[in-house]
Motif scaffolding. Sequence first.
Motif, short mmCIF file in Angstrom:
data_model
loop_
_atom_site.label_atom_id
_atom_site.label_comp_id
_atom_site.label_asym_id
_atom_site.label_seq_id
_atom_site.Cartn_x
_atom_site.Cartn_y
_atom_site.Cartn_z
N PHE A 220 7.53 -8.18 -4.04
CA PHE A 220 6.08 -7.66 -3.53
C PHE A 220 5.97 -8.63 -2.10
O PHE A 220 5.20 -8.33 -1.15
CB PHE A 220 5.20 -8.40 -4.54
N LEU B 108 7.49 -6.26 0.45
CA LEU B 108 6.49 -5.10 0.65
C LEU B 108 5.28 -5.34 1.51
O LEU B 108 5.00 -4.75 2.46
CB LEU B 108 5.92 -4.64 -0.88
N TYR B 109 4.90 -6.64 1.41
CA TYR B 109 3.68 -7.15 1.98
C TYR B 109 4.11 -7.28 3.65
O TYR B 109 3.44 -6.61 4.44
CB TYR B 109 3.18 -8.45 1.54
N GLY C 30 5.25 -3.81 5.14
CA GLY C 30 4.21 -2.88 5.30
C GLY C 30 3.35 -3.30 6.44
O GLY C 30 2.86 -2.57 6.87
N SER D 245 12.75 -2.19 -1.53
CA SER D 245 11.49 -2.71 -0.93
C SER D 245 11.32 -2.12 0.40
O SER D 245 9.83 -1.74 0.76
CB SER D 245 11.72 -4.28 -0.75
N LEU E 52 9.92 1.48 0.28
CA LEU E 52 8.56 1.56 -0.54
C LEU E 52 7.31 0.85 0.57
O LEU E 52 6.29 1.18 0.25
CB LEU E 52 8.71 0.67 -1.73
N SER E 53 7.80 0.15 1.43
CA SER E 53 6.86 -0.62 2.40
C SER E 53 6.53 0.28 3.57
O SER E 53 5.59 -0.19 4.24
CB SER E 53 7.51 -1.90 2.94
N THR F 264 4.94 2.46 5.55
CA THR F 264 3.49 2.98 5.78
C THR F 264 3.19 3.38 7.31
O THR F 264 3.80 3.04 8.26
CB THR F 264 2.32 2.11 5.35
N ARG G 60 0.65 2.17 -1.53
CA ARG G 60 2.04 1.46 -1.96
C ARG G 60 2.29 0.51 -2.86
O ARG G 60 3.29 0.39 -3.83
CB ARG G 60 2.81 1.28 -0.56
N LEU G 61 1.50 -0.34 -2.96
CA LEU G 61 1.23 -1.75 -3.61
C LEU G 61 0.99 -1.34 -5.07
O LEU G 61 1.82 -1.84 -5.82
CB LEU G 61 0.35 -2.72 -3.20
N ALA H 3 4.47 0.45 -6.28
CA ALA H 3 5.24 -0.52 -6.40
C ALA H 3 5.04 -1.38 -7.83
O ALA H 3 6.00 -1.76 -8.57
CB ALA H 3 5.49 -1.66 -5.34
#
Length: 368
Positions: free
Chosen positions: A72, A75-76, A79, A286, A289-290, A292, A301-302, A305
């Motif tokens: 995560f 991802l953060y 993203g 990751s 998926l991130s 955007t 997305r979060l 995930a």
Amino acid sequence: MITLIDRYLLREVLKAMSAILLVLTLILSSNSFIKLLKEVATGELHAELLAQALALQMVVYFSRLIPPAFFFAVLYVVGRMYRDSEMVALESCGIGGMRIYRSMVLVVVPVALITGWLSLYVTPWAGRLSAELLSSQQGQAMELAGISAGRFNEYSQGDLVLYVESLDSDEHRMQKVFVQQRREGALTLVSAKRGYQRIDNNTGDRYLVLEDGLRYAGIPGQADYQVSEFDEYALLIKASSGGEAKVTRRSLSSYDLLLSDSIKDRAEFQVRLSQVLGLLVFALLSLPLSRTLPRQGPFGRLVFAFVLYTVYLSLQGAAENWMIHARTPEWLGIWWVHLTLAVVGLLMLLPDTPPIRRLRRRLRSQPA
């Protein structure tokens, strides 16, 4: 050579991961602290062992927290770079998604090594230390922990009720004690002026020793009860279990699990190793998926995930159960869960590979 972009991503990912780990640790430590307090109140754990038991539990949990925290965090960070158009600027300079993976490798390799060390060595060590701590020190601590003066204290699921009018400063001697004990249908009531706990050095059995009192014994509803007066009366609280530490499968060393012939032991070894494999697989997932759009919100997305990670945990638990009950071949184990996710991650990366990107540019350049 570590470039400026590598240092930037390394710093941002580690900062985000540290913050997520801190939050998860606080949540788990709060829940564990409440459970341990209940054990202290019911006499299952001595108050002096509370801090040590909590610390050992958090060591056990820590290796399980690192993979989701890293996932995560990436991802953060990535993203946010997409939403702030930083990734667009990097791509315009010739730095694409595959180049970002090089920076991620600089982060994921040391994190994976730390996770493997914690999962394979530190976690079982903490489990064994916890079992030895409770076995060696709890036997010398007061079995009737959590006694409150001036109120009725229940133990052994209500079979033992203790009332103490006052406690000495060290809480080892009790004044004006009332005890009700129910055993095999018989009820015993004891009233004494003083009391303390004693442990038999030969057998290890725990006794509540009462001084200068009266004992009433009989079956409720029947008139044939006995009344006796005593100077000292020892009431058995708990028989000794042999003083051996209760070592569970999760407390066994990884080397013993690897050499064991038991399918459950080998499944436990694979579960420990899956902490590292899960970290690597989700590092692969990751970045795609991130991805955007600049005006797209981060929550879609979060949420996806989070659902994906929940499905992964469920599949891992199911794969372990299928392996133990021989529903899947032993050689397949739980590896297929990580292999499946790795294939999904590679398919999601295909649009960013150089051949596919060249093909897309060629198709766009052709006249309609």
